[in-house]
Design a protein around this motif. Sequence first.
Motif, PDB file in Angstrom:
ATOM      1  N   LYS A 191       0.848  -1.209   0.000  1.00  0.00           N
ATOM      2  CA  LYS A 191       0.000   0.000   0.000  1.00  0.00           C
ATOM      3  C   LYS A 191       0.880   1.255   0.000  1.00  0.00           C
ATOM      4  O   LYS A 191       1.933   1.268  -0.629  1.00  0.00           O
ATOM      5  CB  LYS A 191      -0.983  -0.010   1.176  1.00  0.00           C
ATOM      6  CG  LYS A 191      -1.712  -1.333   1.319  1.00  0.00           C
ATOM      7  CD  LYS A 191      -2.827  -1.289   2.323  1.00  0.00           C
ATOM      8  CE  LYS A 191      -3.387  -2.682   2.515  1.00  0.00           C
ATOM      9  NZ  LYS A 191      -4.591  -2.720   3.330  1.00  0.00           N
ATOM     10  N   GLU A 230     -11.101 -10.867  -0.799  1.00  0.00           N
ATOM     11  CA  GLU A 230     -10.737 -10.090   0.388  1.00  0.00           C
ATOM     12  C   GLU A 230     -11.979  -9.458   1.004  1.00  0.00           C
ATOM     13  O   GLU A 230     -12.395  -8.370   0.583  1.00  0.00           O
ATOM     14  CB  GLU A 230      -9.773  -8.967  -0.003  1.00  0.00           C
ATOM     15  CG  GLU A 230      -8.483  -9.436  -0.626  1.00  0.00           C
ATOM     16  CD  GLU A 230      -7.395  -8.385  -0.419  1.00  0.00           C
ATOM     17  OE1 GLU A 230      -6.378  -8.736   0.172  1.00  0.00           O
ATOM     18  OE2 GLU A 230      -7.591  -7.216  -0.817  1.00  0.00           O
ATOM     19  N   GLY A 244      -7.158  -5.279   7.390  1.00  0.00           N
ATOM     20  CA  GLY A 244      -6.540  -4.329   8.313  1.00  0.00           C
ATOM     21  C   GLY A 244      -7.265  -4.231   9.646  1.00  0.00           C
ATOM     22  O   GLY A 244      -7.013  -3.324  10.434  1.00  0.00           O
ATOM     23  N   SER A 275      -6.206  -9.763   7.013  1.00  0.00           N
ATOM     24  CA  SER A 275      -5.526 -10.082   8.269  1.00  0.00           C
ATOM     25  C   SER A 275      -4.860 -11.455   8.280  1.00  0.00           C
ATOM     26  O   SER A 275      -4.886 -12.175   9.287  1.00  0.00           O
ATOM     27  CB  SER A 275      -6.495  -9.927   9.459  1.00  0.00           C
ATOM     28  OG  SER A 275      -6.961  -8.587   9.530  1.00  0.00           O
ATOM     29  N   GLY A 323      -1.566  -7.637   3.614  1.00  0.00           N
ATOM     30  CA  GLY A 323      -1.236  -6.226   3.814  1.00  0.00           C
ATOM     31  C   GLY A 323      -0.251  -6.056   4.959  1.00  0.00           C
ATOM     32  O   GLY A 323       0.961  -6.199   4.805  1.00  0.00           O
ATOM     33  N   GLY A 324      -0.777  -5.780   6.160  1.00  0.00           N
ATOM     34  CA  GLY A 324       0.049  -5.453   7.325  1.00  0.00           C
ATOM     35  C   GLY A 324       1.219  -6.394   7.559  1.00  0.00           C
ATOM     36  O   GLY A 324       2.358  -5.944   7.758  1.00  0.00           O
TER      37      GLY A 324
HETATM   38  C1  PEP Z   1      -4.776  -6.073   1.874  1.00  0.00           C
HETATM   39  O1  PEP Z   1      -4.210  -5.007   1.892  1.00  0.00           O
HETATM   40  O2  PEP Z   1      -5.129  -6.520   0.775  1.00  0.00           O
HETATM   41  C2  PEP Z   1      -4.988  -6.781   3.126  1.00  0.00           C
HETATM   42  C3  PEP Z   1      -5.589  -7.938   3.103  1.00  0.00           C
HETATM   43  O3  PEP Z   1      -4.537  -6.173   4.269  1.00  0.00           O
HETATM   44  P1  PEP Z   1      -4.347  -6.866   5.724  1.00  0.00           P
HETATM   45  O4  PEP Z   1      -3.576  -8.133   5.508  1.00  0.00           O
HETATM   46  O5  PEP Z   1      -3.578  -5.861   6.522  1.00  0.00           O
HETATM   47  O6  PEP Z   1      -5.710  -7.144   6.265  1.00  0.00           O
END
Ligand code: PEP
Length: 250
Positions: free
Chosen positions: A11, A167, A173, A213, A234-235
């Motif tokens: 991101k 997703e 997140g 997540s 993501g994170g």
């Molecule tokens: C994403 O950015 O596509 C995502 C799934 O983020 P996170 O893993 O932080 O939930």
Amino acid sequence: MRKNIAAGNWKMNLAFEEAKSLSEHVSNVQVADGTEVILGVPFPYLEQIQKVIASNPGVHVAAQNCHQEAKGAYTGEVSLGMLASIGIKTVILGHSERRAYQKETDELLAQKVKAALQAGFKVIFCCGESLETREAGEHFDFVEGQLRNSLFDLEAKDWKQIVIAYEPIWAIGTGVTASPEQAQEIHAHIRTLLKNTFNEQVAEETSILYGGSVKPANAKELFSKSDIDGGLVGGASLKAADFEQIIKSF
Ligand code: PEP
């Protein structure tokens, strides 16, 4: 057979030095046969991060977006031709954050997907429902609608270039993860849709990733499900040790 994929979505995070050291770490991870690692890198870093990971054939970079037009007066935008000219071959499209903040619609995404496929790119196409939609029990229909509107008038041969990332927005997140069973049932539904709309081969060969997540503590169980072929992360993809563990969770 379809590939296992651990894709990181950075991101709008990381200063360049941080991005470099994270990608150096990832480039030293041994990636199992049949597995691919993809880093979703901010535009300004793509070319340099690509050089950092070049020594590891199992690791690739992706852009997080592209414009649908080839060129022109679109200030601030980046074309597929520009990305191709620096060696980028993969793009993430339809992330829920772009749908929400940039108001990207299914119709616009259909145009972007077509342009990307024509330019020879691999597309990681994101879909997923809100909490409200899930609580109303409408998530199967909602996700089906997203796929139908943006991807289902493609031809079967185009699917060699497409990866789907399911997703659920309520899990992105938030620290809340869909249970492996919740993710599996919708992944299986997506695969059945691919079979019914295209053919068995498309259904069997398309990788379907789960995002929301994903972390070292849940990756193994999620990835063990028969229709979950990896994650869009993501994170946890911003933390070298965590992402390494996720890569090793297949
Ligand atoms: C994403 O950015 O596509 C995502 C799934 O983020 P996170 O893993 O932080 O939930």
